[in-house]
Design a protein around this motif. Structure first.
Motif, PDB file in Angstrom:
ATOM      1  N   SER A  21       0.601  -1.238   0.198  1.00 15.74           N
ATOM      2  CA  SER A  21       0.035  -0.055   0.042  1.00 15.74           C
ATOM      3  C   SER A  21       0.895   1.152   0.032  1.00 15.74           C
ATOM      4  CB  SER A  21      -0.944  -0.081   1.082  1.00 15.74           C
ATOM      5  OG  SER A  21      -1.828   1.403   1.366  1.00 15.74           O
ATOM      6  N   TYR A  22       0.580   2.381   0.730  1.00 13.96           N
ATOM      7  CA  TYR A  22       1.330   3.634   0.914  1.00 13.96           C
ATOM      8  C   TYR A  22       2.132   3.450   2.025  1.00 13.96           C
ATOM      9  CZ  TYR A  22      -2.597   5.208  -2.001  1.00 13.96           C
ATOM     10  OH  TYR A  22      -3.594   5.428  -2.962  1.00 13.96           O
ATOM     11  N   ARG A  41      -8.014  -2.286  -3.658  1.00 14.49           N
ATOM     12  CA  ARG A  41      -8.223  -0.826  -3.468  1.00 14.49           C
ATOM     13  C   ARG A  41      -8.728  -0.186  -2.108  1.00 14.49           C
ATOM     14  NH1 ARG A  41      -4.912   3.011  -4.344  1.00 14.49           N
ATOM     15  NH2 ARG A  41      -5.114   3.402  -6.528  1.00 14.49           N
ATOM     16  N   GLN A  42      -9.961  -0.884  -1.750  1.00 11.04           N
ATOM     17  CA  GLN A  42     -10.763  -0.800  -0.622  1.00 11.04           C
ATOM     18  C   GLN A  42      -9.671  -0.737   0.509  1.00 11.04           C
ATOM     19  OE1 GLN A  42     -14.298  -2.661  -0.154  1.00 11.04           O
ATOM     20  NE2 GLN A  42     -14.830  -1.552   1.823  1.00 11.04           N
ATOM     21  N   GLU A  45      -6.783   1.914   0.647  1.00 11.74           N
ATOM     22  CA  GLU A  45      -7.447   3.149   1.540  1.00 11.74           C
ATOM     23  C   GLU A  45      -7.632   2.861   2.923  1.00 11.74           C
ATOM     24  OE1 GLU A  45      -7.567   6.027   0.080  1.00 11.74           O
ATOM     25  OE2 GLU A  45      -6.454   4.956  -1.879  1.00 11.74           O
ATOM     26  N   SER A  46      -8.198   1.624   3.367  1.00 15.11           N
ATOM     27  CA  SER A  46      -8.581   1.392   4.783  1.00 15.11           C
ATOM     28  C   SER A  46      -7.323   1.290   5.439  1.00 15.11           C
ATOM     29  CB  SER A  46      -9.401   0.055   4.812  1.00 15.11           C
ATOM     30  OG  SER A  46      -9.456  -0.389   6.274  1.00 15.11           O
ATOM     31  N   PHE A  48      -4.409   2.894   4.882  1.00 14.18           N
ATOM     32  CA  PHE A  48      -3.980   4.182   4.979  1.00 14.18           C
ATOM     33  C   PHE A  48      -4.729   5.191   6.040  1.00 14.18           C
ATOM     34  CE2 PHE A  48      -3.930   8.497   3.331  1.00 14.18           C
ATOM     35  CZ  PHE A  48      -2.674   9.076   3.330  1.00 14.18           C
ATOM     36  N   LYS A  49      -5.904   4.933   5.873  1.00 14.91           N
ATOM     37  CA  LYS A  49      -6.674   5.862   6.669  1.00 14.91           C
ATOM     38  C   LYS A  49      -6.541   5.507   8.413  1.00 14.91           C
ATOM     39  CE  LYS A  49     -10.399   7.293   3.554  1.00 14.91           C
ATOM     40  NZ  LYS A  49     -11.662   7.135   2.859  1.00 14.91           N
TER      41      LYS A  49
END
Length: 144
Positions: A21-22, A41-42, A45-46, A48-49
């Motif tokens: 991921s990031y 992708r979900q 984002e999860s 990362f947040k």
């Protein structure tokens, strides 16, 4: 797919510095097994947040002066990369200089965070400069 943070290459087995991921560090072979086939992708984002909140909180707690939006953003990015643990962002010379608790060059202190696994990492050298561009110039443009 997981990748080796040192080389940027995809990996199919756990190594120190395994990432997905990031910049989400995979900290054990067991966690690697969970992510070895990639993530949606979900899930990107999860993850990362989920992690971002920790670093925003560390910046807000550590910095005692008013910041512009871009300064705050750059500090969160730096914290995300060097860690919110006691040996990372909160006690860094970057924080001390910003809080006016240490004399020195902010840029030099920021750029000192370029070592990974006991070696200067060219990717980190570039990353630190990009973060400083955000901090000083409000420049979010990706330059490789």
């Amino acid at each position: 797919m997981p990748y080796d943070d040192q080389t940027g290459r995809d990996i199919d087995h756990y190594v120190k510095g395994a990432t997905i991921s990031y910049g989400y560090l995979i900290t054990s072979p067991a966690i690697f097994e969970k992510y070895k086939n990639g993530i949606t992708r979900q899930k990107v984002e999860s993850l990362f947040k989920e992690k971002l909140f920790e670093f925003e909180k560390a910046v807000k707690k550590s910095i005692k002066v008013n910041l512009t939006h871009n300064e705050y953003d750059a500090l969160v990015i730096l914290c995300y990369n060097i860690g919110s643990h006691a040996e990372g962002f909160p006690t860094s010379s970057v924080v001390k200089i910003i809080n006016d608790a240490l004399n020195g060059s902010l840029d030099d202190s920021w750029k000192a965070w370029r070592i990974s696994q006991n070696k200067i990492n060219s990717g980190l050298v570039k990353r630190r400069q990009k973060e400083l561009n955000v901090y000083h110039r409000d420049s979010y443009i990706r330059v490789d």
